[in-house]
Design a protein around this motif. Structure first.
Motif, PDB file in Angstrom:
ATOM      1  N   GLU A 140      -3.873   6.904  -3.851  1.00 27.46           N
ATOM      2  CA  GLU A 140      -3.043   5.918  -4.249  1.00 27.46           C
ATOM      3  C   GLU A 140      -2.593   6.437  -5.664  1.00 27.46           C
ATOM      4  OE1 GLU A 140      -1.298   3.919  -2.510  1.00 27.46           O
ATOM      5  OE2 GLU A 140      -2.375   4.156  -0.771  1.00 27.46           O
ATOM      6  N   LEU A 187      -0.112   0.164  -8.216  1.00 26.79           N
ATOM      7  CA  LEU A 187      -1.592   0.369  -7.488  1.00 26.79           C
ATOM      8  C   LEU A 187      -2.122  -0.951  -6.688  1.00 26.79           C
ATOM      9  CD1 LEU A 187      -3.323   2.670 -10.158  1.00 26.79           C
ATOM     10  CD2 LEU A 187      -2.739   3.168  -7.806  1.00 26.79           C
ATOM     11  N   ALA A 190      -0.353  -1.276  -3.492  1.00 30.44           N
ATOM     12  CA  ALA A 190      -0.852  -0.653  -2.701  1.00 30.44           C
ATOM     13  C   ALA A 190      -2.338  -0.793  -2.307  1.00 30.44           C
ATOM     14  CB  ALA A 190      -0.799   0.931  -3.049  1.00 30.44           C
TER      15      ALA A 190
END
Length: 192
Positions: A140, A187, A190
């Motif tokens: 990621e 982040l 995700a």
């Protein structure tokens, strides 16, 4: 000033050349000593910057050595010696990025050469859950835009504050904080 001119006119030519040589050697020795102190002070940070980008100790050591070599070669051109830390950090950062790009190009060529190639699969039974999470997080992070990824790497992995990251990247500290906030937010989304 007048006294220097008078004494310079009285000194025979051979002695003047000898004196100039002595002065230049002294200047070089002082410069080398000052550079050595700066290397000692910044050695760990330069290595950490390179390691955070490359993820490999051997490559990070090579980049750190090259950064200090380049800094030594251009040390006389540094106008303000107080800026040495930011200057050498920036050199290391750029060299590490260049090496990383070269490694990616080489990997792309090798994979294209060997055909489609298969990536290693993660065996969930043999690898602990935290490793899987770390792999996912690293992926990621790699998917983040480069400007966000670099700020995140320097500030989080290297524990650098916004001002130091800004000096390395050549951007204002406020921009660093904004990019760091955006990177963390992306982040978090995700990883849900």
């Amino acid at each position: 000033m007048a006294v220097l001119e008078l004494t310079a006119n009285r000194v025979p030519r051979g002695s003047r050349a000898c004196m100039d040589n002595l002065i230049s050697r002294t200047d070089t020795e002082e410069r080398d000593a000052g550079f050595g102190v700066r290397v000692t002070e910044n050695q760990r940070r330069v290595f950490q910057i390179a390691y955070s980008i490359l993820g490999n100790s051997a490559d990070a050591e090579d980049v750190a050595q090259e950064a200090f070599l380049r800094a030594y070669q251009k040390f006389r051109s540094l106008r303000e010696s107080e800026n040495f830390r930011a200057w050498v950090n920036r050199i290391a950062f750029r060299l590490a990025l260049n090496r990383q790009r070269g490694q990616r190009r080489r990997l792309t060529r090798e994979t294209a050469w060997h055909g489609a190639g298969t990536r290693e699969t993660v065996d969930g039974a043999s690898i602990a859950d935290h490793h899987v999470l770390l792999v996912r997080l690293r992926n990621e992070i790699e998917n983040l835009p480069e400007k966000l990824r670099r700020v995140l790497q320097l500030s989080t992995a290297e524990d650098m504050d916004a001002a130091d990251v800004g000096m390395v990247l050549g951007i204002p500290a406020g921009t660093v904080r904004s990019r760091l906030h955006t990177a963390r937010k992306l982040l978090l989304e995700a990883m849900k």
